[in-house]
Design a protein around this motif. Structure first.
Motif, short mmCIF file in Angstrom:
data_model
loop_
_atom_site.label_atom_id
_atom_site.label_comp_id
_atom_site.label_asym_id
_atom_site.label_seq_id
_atom_site.Cartn_x
_atom_site.Cartn_y
_atom_site.Cartn_z
N LEU A 2 0.85 -1.19 0.00
CA LEU A 2 0.00 0.00 0.00
C LEU A 2 0.89 1.24 0.00
O LEU A 2 1.93 1.27 0.67
CB LEU A 2 -0.89 0.02 1.24
CG LEU A 2 -2.11 -0.90 1.28
CD1 LEU A 2 -2.83 -0.72 2.61
CD2 LEU A 2 -3.05 -0.62 0.14
N LYS A 3 0.45 2.25 -0.70
CA LYS A 3 1.15 3.53 -0.69
C LYS A 3 0.15 4.63 -0.39
O LYS A 3 -0.92 4.69 -1.01
CB LYS A 3 1.86 3.80 -2.01
CG LYS A 3 2.65 5.11 -2.00
CD LYS A 3 3.57 5.26 -3.20
CE LYS A 3 2.80 5.52 -4.46
NZ LYS A 3 3.70 5.89 -5.59
N MET A 4 0.49 5.48 0.57
CA MET A 4 -0.36 6.61 0.91
C MET A 4 0.42 7.89 0.62
O MET A 4 1.57 8.04 1.02
CB MET A 4 -0.75 6.56 2.40
CG MET A 4 -1.63 7.72 2.85
SD MET A 4 -2.08 7.57 4.60
CE MET A 4 -3.19 6.16 4.53
N GLU A 5 -0.25 8.81 -0.07
CA GLU A 5 0.38 10.07 -0.44
C GLU A 5 -0.47 11.24 0.02
O GLU A 5 -1.71 11.20 -0.09
CB GLU A 5 0.59 10.14 -1.95
CG GLU A 5 1.49 9.05 -2.50
CD GLU A 5 1.40 8.93 -4.00
OE1 GLU A 5 2.43 9.11 -4.68
OE2 GLU A 5 0.29 8.65 -4.48
N ILE A 6 0.19 12.26 0.51
CA ILE A 6 -0.48 13.51 0.88
C ILE A 6 -0.19 14.51 -0.22
O ILE A 6 0.97 14.72 -0.61
CB ILE A 6 0.03 14.05 2.23
CG1 ILE A 6 -0.05 12.96 3.31
CG2 ILE A 6 -0.75 15.29 2.64
CD1 ILE A 6 -1.43 12.47 3.61
N LYS A 44 0.11 18.16 -5.96
CA LYS A 44 1.52 17.83 -5.85
C LYS A 44 1.76 17.00 -4.59
O LYS A 44 1.30 17.34 -3.50
CB LYS A 44 2.33 19.11 -5.79
CG LYS A 44 3.82 18.91 -5.78
CD LYS A 44 4.47 20.28 -5.83
CE LYS A 44 5.95 20.16 -5.99
NZ LYS A 44 6.58 21.49 -6.10
N VAL A 45 2.48 15.89 -4.70
CA VAL A 45 2.76 15.03 -3.56
C VAL A 45 3.75 15.72 -2.63
O VAL A 45 4.82 16.16 -3.05
CB VAL A 45 3.32 13.67 -4.02
CG1 VAL A 45 3.71 12.82 -2.82
CG2 VAL A 45 2.31 12.94 -4.90
N ILE A 46 3.38 15.80 -1.35
CA ILE A 46 4.27 16.43 -0.37
C ILE A 46 4.79 15.44 0.68
O ILE A 46 5.83 15.69 1.29
CB ILE A 46 3.57 17.62 0.32
CG1 ILE A 46 2.28 17.18 1.01
CG2 ILE A 46 3.31 18.74 -0.66
CD1 ILE A 46 1.58 18.30 1.76
N ARG A 47 4.08 14.35 0.90
CA ARG A 47 4.58 13.28 1.76
C ARG A 47 4.10 11.96 1.18
O ARG A 47 3.01 11.89 0.59
CB ARG A 47 4.07 13.39 3.21
CG ARG A 47 4.61 14.55 4.00
CD ARG A 47 6.11 14.48 4.25
NE ARG A 47 6.55 13.35 5.03
CZ ARG A 47 6.56 13.32 6.38
NH1 ARG A 47 6.13 14.36 7.06
NH2 ARG A 47 7.01 12.26 7.00
N SER A 48 4.87 10.93 1.38
CA SER A 48 4.49 9.62 0.89
C SER A 48 4.92 8.56 1.90
O SER A 48 6.03 8.63 2.44
CB SER A 48 5.16 9.36 -0.47
OG SER A 48 4.77 8.11 -0.99
N PHE A 49 4.03 7.60 2.14
CA PHE A 49 4.30 6.53 3.09
C PHE A 49 3.88 5.21 2.46
O PHE A 49 2.95 5.16 1.65
CB PHE A 49 3.53 6.74 4.40
CG PHE A 49 3.62 8.13 4.94
CD1 PHE A 49 4.79 8.57 5.56
CD2 PHE A 49 2.56 9.01 4.84
CE1 PHE A 49 4.88 9.86 6.06
CE2 PHE A 49 2.64 10.30 5.33
CZ PHE A 49 3.80 10.73 5.95
N PRO A 91 10.81 8.80 -1.07
CA PRO A 91 11.40 10.12 -1.23
C PRO A 91 10.57 10.99 -2.16
O PRO A 91 10.03 10.52 -3.15
CB PRO A 91 12.78 9.82 -1.82
CG PRO A 91 12.64 8.50 -2.47
CD PRO A 91 11.65 7.74 -1.65
N VAL A 92 10.46 12.24 -1.81
CA VAL A 92 9.74 13.21 -2.62
C VAL A 92 10.63 14.42 -2.80
O VAL A 92 11.11 14.99 -1.82
CB VAL A 92 8.41 13.64 -1.95
CG1 VAL A 92 7.71 14.70 -2.78
CG2 VAL A 92 7.50 12.44 -1.77
#
Length: 1020
Positions: A780-784, A790-795, A803-804
């Motif tokens: 699973l990938k979660m992106e803010i 625009k992606v600012i954080r990714s988990f 990395p962003v």
């Protein structure tokens, strides 16, 4: 009017269709949600304590609504040891085997049967010092007053059972098990109304037993304590046969009694006895054959049904302890009693270590306390989260405060989140009974009550004004002698349309329109007022008219939030009334099929439909343990019972409260004697909603700020944060492969999550809920994402942050958040911004984005460090991806209202964000520069031909790095990180000094970078 009726009928039909279609949901859809306890962190009533002679710092306590607790450090800290195993919270007795301290027996159901007593459900046993437990029977014995274990055989155990405290039943008396609780034998039984209040084994002779038999019964309108059949019984053959003792003991009405024996003189028997005539402390010097009344002072036996506590020093038979409202000690065999100190009043139990009588544990209405010096000093009670809270109210501040009254303590105001002032709670108006309700418009004004008497408190001035309705002294009166029958816990309601309009209940409804100063009676007597229920409480021996047993009085009042002047009332003897014209006329709308006499505990006008209301009632004080929740959709003309004992709430699980979710019609929450339930179909079906909540009576519920807030009778206040996943469930949810729920509005706030002494707070940030219904093929990938996508954080689910790339000119969201310009965040944000692991196991999960962008560069392996700049207020979204499946949900971030109220604007916060991004990048640049210098130094060492260049590098490094010696002169890296810390820990407008300093440091950094490029060449 006809059109309204048609609309109401259609709404009712729609809800019934909704009920038929939905039914129940899989608990996996909310499995990641957790209740949290917010306090108050102080003890509640404890009526059972014991210790371990061979372990002088180990003790156990049994709370009347909080389960079993253990301390191994003499009361400095306590841990609950029963939550995972017990399904009932009321504890009557705890006993540790002398021959095997790992063996512990617990009898449920406190035998101190005040009006809010909870029923027990039998015996539990542990063979590993409380780590695990098994239920071992005696389910219907009600309240178990005492458990004793043979001193040499841990499998030989006795239980003294009061029985059902409300009605006659045969499961009472003294029980014995010879096989560690596998089987039980009733060895002393007299009548179906006479139970055992105490049981003691004679030290040195375990075949000799003493049992105190008592007729104790609780009615809604009185407490019955005593009968001609009561008395003290003795067995000399381990309980096979019994004889009633006489020889100077009271021979007429015999009430509650307690026996104590010292190992120092085992033939001396003490007995504290309620009798008429002859109450007092008795003593026998010949093992019970003959008795003498040694002390008859009234203060040691004032409320025997509730206190009647007796202990004797195991090493000195002349030292006697008596617990009543106060704590007494005698050093002359009970002849004279002197007051002694304990941390709280209303004394219930004592255990003294037989190996060292200086070591003891004692309990009272404030909890349990340990003494290591014979009772001169005691351990604290502010480490026991076992408060009994009568009701709950909530205000509209941020963070919101939770209001309630704690039994035998004060009213309390507890913050839902830490306030930053170190204060766990503050006191409110009134007293232990409450209720207290805040004025939502002016939260510094709180309305309160104390045992039927109204008051109001200004929290700013601490001035509590008394406006007692009727101004009559209430204590000691029979109901028939009261002008207004105010119950000890009198109901109060503040109008949702006018915070100066207050309703207050006796047998009538009283109203004030000026904040409680002047009152008017606006109703007839709205109670059943059955004959024979209006005398003074306490019979046949001891009068006990404290207001708890005032019967035929209103017990709940609610005004509809959707129709002004639509007011509902319910009484503690059964009737339900309604007015639709602001009190001008009233109608008795009591359901025809509801048995009479029960307590209407809570009414809930629907927040969606004027004609719909719900109520929860219970009749267990009359011996009926059935659940009673009703609904009307036509202003009370007809009612539907929502609890038949087969649709999710057990047939013997009394109901205390029901509430409808204000965001979702037909979504109901019910609190019962043993926990929480939920209904998704307007009450047609119920499911457990217990999650991690301890089994304890839920006394009240509020749904506010999208949270579920509970008061409990034994575990304080609890909050289930963020109900949005529950409110968003639909028919197809259970079959979905995955669900990303729409997040609720996030607030920038300064508090951190954490735990301490049972109290816990959630991590500050944006809560993101998702559900995994089928195992995903990949991680699973979660992106803010910001407002531009625009992606600012990714988990990810492997626990590594993706990395962003974040350019130095990154901008925060450009649009204003809906619903205000915010306010939040604040100090204490340092050190956040770490990796979030996205759990991909089946079920529902909650993660929290801490609102931070990536922090400064740390290394090539970790280009994103923690403690990045905090996102500015605006619109954001979250995207969840699993293989080909993806879902995106928007959410809004606002500022803490306290910050905006202090003058900080959204423009200020955007300016702060821009500045912090620039400074963060400056930190990254200096760290990267230092890394280049260190790498170059390492490559040049050992090369004589590069000595000059190495000297240049070391000179440059001396301008970049601060020496490790404390208080050394700071160099450039320290100056840059210092500037970053300055503006990244609070929500503020950036001042000129910070901006100017940035320019200065940026200029110097560029200079140092140029120097390095000159020495080793530019980065390729």
């Amino acid at each position: 009017m006809r059109r309204f009726v048609i609309v109401a009928a259609c709404a009712a039909l729609a809800l019934s269709i909704f009920a038929a279609e939905i039914g129940t949901y899989s608990p996996a859809l909310w499995s990641g949600m957790r209740y949290r306890m917010i306090g108050p962190n102080r003890g509640g009533r404890v009526t059972a304590v014991t210790g371990v002679p061979s372990q002088p710092n180990t003790f156990y306590m049994g709370s009347t609504g909080g389960g079993v607790w253990k301390t191994t450090d003499a009361g400095r800290t306590w841990q609950n040891i029963s939550d995972a195993y017990f399904n009932v919270a009321s504890i009557g007795a705890v006993e540790v085997s002398l021959s095997d301290p790992n063996t512990i027996y617990v009898g449920t159901g406190s035998s101190k049967i005040r009006s809010n007593v909870s029923i027990g459900r039998g015996m539990y046993k542990s063979t590993d010092a409380g780590r695990t437990w098994n239920w071992i029977g005696l389910r219907d014995t009600g309240q178990i007053s005492t458990v004793r274990v043979d001193p040499t055989n841990p499998d030989l155990v006795y239980a003294a059972a009061l029985g059902n405290p409300f009605v006659p039943n045969p499961d009472r008396g003294v029980f014995r098990s010879k096989d560690g609780g596998k089987t039980w034998q009733k060895i002393l039984y007299l009548t179906d109304t006479l139970g055992a209040a105490d049981l003691e084994i004679q030290p040195g002779n375990p075949k000799v037993l003493f049992a105190c038999m008592w007729h104790g019964q609780r009615k809604p309108w009185t407490i019955i304590s005593g009968a001609l059949e009561g008395g003290i019984y003795k067995s000399t053959d381990g309980g096979d046969t019994w004889n009633k003792l006489a020889g100077g003991l009271p021979s007429d009405l015999f009430g509650r009694a307690n026996v104590a024996i010292s190992a120092a003189k085992p033939n001396r028997i003490y007995a504290l006895i309620e009798a008429k005539p002859g109450s007092g402390l008795y003593r026998s010097e010949d093992a019970g054959a003959n008795w003498t009344l040694v002390n008859g002072q009234a203060s040691i036996i004032t409320r025997p049904f509730y206190y009647d506590t007796l202990g004797v020093d195991p090493t000195d038979a002349d030292v006697v302890f008596v617990g009543d409202e106060n704590w007494f000690r005698s050093s002359d065999g009970g002849k004279t009693m002197r007051r002694a100190s304990t941390p709280h009043s209303d004394q219930h139990d004592i255990w003294i270590n037989p190996k060292n009588s200086q070591i003891m544990i004692q309990s009272n209405d404030g909890g349990a306390n340990v003494s290591l010096d014979g009772g001169r000093t005691w351990s604290p009670q502010t480490n026991q989260p076992t408060a009994e809270i009568y009701q709950v109210a909530v205000d509209n501040q941020y963070p919101y405060r939770v209001y309630g009254a704690q039994q035998d303590d004060d009213t309390v105001i507890v913050p839902s989140l830490p306030l930053g002032d170190g204060q766990g709670f503050r006191l409110g108006p009134g007293c232990e009974t409450g209720p207290i309700i805040p004025n939502l418009t002016h939260p510094e004004l709180v309305y309160g009550s104390c045992k039927g008497q109204f008051s109001r408190l200004n929290l700013t001035t601490t001035d509590e004004q008394q406006y007692w309705v009727g101004a009559q002294s209430l204590y000691g009166n029979a109901g028939s002698e009261l002008i207004y029958r105010f119950q000890r816990v009198s109901p109060m309601e503040v109008s949702p349309f006018d915070q100066n309009t207050i309703y207050y209940g006796s047998q009538y409804l009283h109203r004030s329109r000026d904040g409680g100063i002047d009152w008017e009676k606006i109703s007839p007597d709205m109670t059943a007022h059955p004959a024979g229920t209006q005398g003074a409480s306490g019979e046949p021996i001891t009068r006990d008219a404290t207001g708890e047993e005032v019967y035929s009085t209103l017990y709940t009042i609610r005004e509809s939030t959707v129709q002004r002047g639509l007011i509902w009332t319910g009484s503690n003897d059964g009737p339900v009334w309604v007015t639709r014209d602001d009190g001008k006329t009233w109608t008795d709308v009591t359901p025809k099929d509801m048995p009479p006499g029960g307590r209407i505990q809570n009414i809930e006008p629907s927040p969606h439909r004027a004609g719909t209301a719900y109520f929860a009632a219970y009749r267990y004080l009359l011996g009926d343990f059935a659940p009673y929740i009703y609904r009307t959709d036509d202003f009370g003309k007809s009612w539907t019972r929502l609890t038949d004992g087969k649709n999710g709430i057990a047939a013997d699980e009394p109901t205390r409260v029901v509430r409808e979710d204000p965001a979702h019609a037909g979504l109901l929450y019910a609190g019962t004697e043993f926990g929480m339930h939920i209904s998704f179909d307007n009450g047609a079906h119920w499911q457990s909603f217990q999650l991690n909540l301890p089994h304890t009576p839920v006394t009240d519920i509020k749904i506010a700020h999208q949270d579920l807030i509970l008061s409990t009778q034994g575990r304080g206040f609890w909050i289930l944060d963020n109900l949005t996943p529950i409110e968003q469930l639909k028919d197809s949810s259970s079959t979905e492969a995955a669900i990303l729920y729409a997040p609720r509005e996030a607030i920038r706030t300064s508090g951190r999550g954490g735990r301490g002494a049972g109290i816990s707070y959630p991590q500050a940030g944006a809560e993101i809920d998702y559900y995994v219904g089928k195992a995903p093929a990949g991680p699973l990938k979660m992106e803010i994402l910001d407002s531009a996508g625009k992606v600012i954080r990714s988990f990810t689910s492997n626990g590594q942050a993706a990395p962003v790339e974040e350019p130095a000119d990154a901008a925060p969201p450009a649009d204003d958040p809906e619903g205000g310009d915010g306010g939040g965040g604040g100090g204490g944000r340092g050190g956040r911004g770490g990796t979030v692991r996205v759990d991909q196991s089946l079920g529902m999960h909650r993660v929290t984005w801490d609102l931070r962008y990536p922090g400064p560069w740390q290394s090539a392996q970790r280009p994103e460090g923690p403690n990045g700049p905090v996102a500015a207020p605006g619109r954001y979204s979250v995207r969840l991806t699993a293989g080909a499946w993806t879902s995106t949900q928007p959410f809004t971030l606002i500022e803490d209202p306290r910050i905006t109220a202090a003058g900080v604007t959204t423009a200020d916060l955007r300016g702060q964000f821009d500045h912090n991004i620039r400074v963060r990048d400056l930190v990254s640049e200096i760290d990267q520069l230092v890394a280049r210098v260190r790498s170059a130094e390492q490559s040049l060492r050992g090369k004589p031909e590069e000595a000059a260049k190495l000297d240049q590098l070391q000179t440059l490094a001396s301008h970049l790095l601060t020496p490790t010696i404390r208080y050394s002169k700071p160099e450039l890296q320290t100056h840059i990180t210092y500037l970053y810390q300055m503006t990244n820990s609070a929500d503020e407008k950036i001042g000129n000094d910070a901006q100017n300093r940035y320019q200065e440091l940026k200029k110097e950094l560029d200079q140092r970078k140029a120097e390095l490029d000159k020495i080793i060449g530019p980065v390729k």
